[in-house]
Enzyme design. Structure first.
Site, PDB file in Angstrom:
ATOM      1  N   ASP A  82       0.811  -1.221   0.000  1.00 23.65           N
ATOM      2  CA  ASP A  82       0.000   0.000   0.000  1.00 23.65           C
ATOM      3  C   ASP A  82       0.841   1.265   0.000  1.00 23.65           C
ATOM      4  O   ASP A  82       0.565   2.212  -0.737  1.00 23.65           O
ATOM      5  CB  ASP A  82      -0.916   0.031   1.235  1.00 23.65           C
ATOM      6  N   HIS A 107      -6.788  -4.401  -2.860  1.00 24.72           N
ATOM      7  CA  HIS A 107      -7.113  -3.692  -1.621  1.00 24.72           C
ATOM      8  C   HIS A 107      -7.381  -2.239  -1.996  1.00 24.72           C
ATOM      9  O   HIS A 107      -6.692  -1.674  -2.840  1.00 24.72           O
ATOM     10  CB  HIS A 107      -5.969  -3.793  -0.615  1.00 24.72           C
TER      11      HIS A 107
END
Length: 340
Positions: A82, A107
């Site tokens: 991320d 995600h």
């Protein structure tokens, strides 16, 4: 009720003939790339030079820079950590993204918190297996699939949902079933589960139990077995059949202790704090703190990681795990796969 999709709902032709770029070759990257290739799709891997480049090449993939892979691709699946995605997107993906292409994620963090702002002329979809990468790959090789999620953030072409389902089929998820969600729901529930239950909650509960026994004079080795090692036995029962299966399988003494003591540990105050944790995820407080922590080169994160590694449960645990040859073997086997 949520909407479920299976193989019969998939229009595979929307993905046939397209080039899929997998950006990143860690836990999910290696699994999704190999499953898609075995499903008959054309896959290239986009990476920066390093260990993962060599691993992907050894696995038989054409490995390109992220920029070159993006130029070539009709679907760009971003599977880097991320905290690295936004910069890589700005520097290497955005300038090379084709109009009408699809950006895919497993995600929703960077889309939901606007760290990645895609152009209006691309599809933005999610295809998220609900299992770690090595299991995604292994179950696929056995002829099955793991459950997954799909979500549509932006439908520029009118085919975004069909594309998300076809991609999910390519990695095996529609064999088990895919649930439709949103980027917001996936992101917020995933972060909450990690922080309040799976990682933050569980690790603090384990340490608190270990510390309580050791401070009362019990052997650290016994405390480790009772509070950490045996946790897997209980979690496996929950995983296979829910709380009811776990309670059916344990002794009546353990079940009575569950009912009589559980709410003394997870109190109303704990539940209130859980709601605060969720609110901080929903209002962006957690995301802002994590982004700033990374921009500052992670001083708090690094310090806390070091302190946690020195906890007594880690010291005794390392010694005891040395007795468990099956754990060492399994860990070594997956080491390359989970490294970024």
């Amino acid at each position: 009720m949520v909407k479920m999709y299976y193989e019969a709902d998939v229009k595979q032709e929307v993905l046939r003939g397209k080039t899929i770029a997998i950006i990143g070759y860690g836990s999910q990257g290696h699994a999704q790339a190999q499953n898609l290739r075995d499903s008959g799709y054309k896959v290239v891997v986009g990476l920066r030079p390093g260990k993962s480049w060599d691993v992907a090449a050894k696995d038989g993939f054409e490995v390109l820079t992220v920029a070159e892979a993006t130029k070539r691709a009709d679907v760009v699946q971003i599977l880097m950590p991320d905290e690295r995605q936004a910069q890589v997107y700005r520097d290497e993906i955005a300038p090379n993204l084709k109009s009408g292409a699809a950006l895919c994620f497993s995600h929703g963090f960077n889309i939901h918190y606007a760290q990645i702002v895609p152009p209006a002329d691309v599809d933005v979809i999610m295809a998220a297996p609900k299992s770690p990468g090595h299991l995604v790959r292994r179950v696929y090789q056995e002829g099955f699939g793991v459950p997954g999620l799909i979500a549509i953030y932006q439908d520029a072409t009118g085919n975004a949902k069909d594309l998300a389902l076809a991609y999910s089929s390519g990695i095996g998820c529609t064999k088990a079933g895919v649930i439709e969600t949103s980027f917001r729901e996936e992101t917020e529930t995933d972060l909450f589960g990690e922080q309040a239950v799976l990682c933050g909650g569980a690790s603090e509960l384990v340490k608190a139990g270990f510390d309580t026994l050791v401070e009362a004079g019990y052997a650290p080795e016994i405390a480790y077995f009772e509070c950490l090692h045996e946790l897997k036995l209980i979690v496996d029962l929950m995983y296979e059949g829910g709380l009811a299966r776990m309670r059916y399988s344990i002794s009546d003494t353990a079940e009575y202790g569950d009912y009589s003591t559980g709410r003394r540990i997870i109190t109303d105050e704990t539940r209130k704090e859980m709601k605060k944790v969720l609110a901080e995820i929903q209002d962006g407080t957690f995301a802002r703190n994590w982004i700033l922590e990374n921009q500052a080169n992670r001083p708090g994160f690094t310090s806390r990681r070091r302190l946690e590694s020195e906890h007594g449960i880690e010291v005794v645990g390392e010694q005891l795990r040395g007795m468990m040859s099956w754990i060492n073997k399994d860990t070594k086997k997956e080491e390359v796969k989970i490294g970024q």
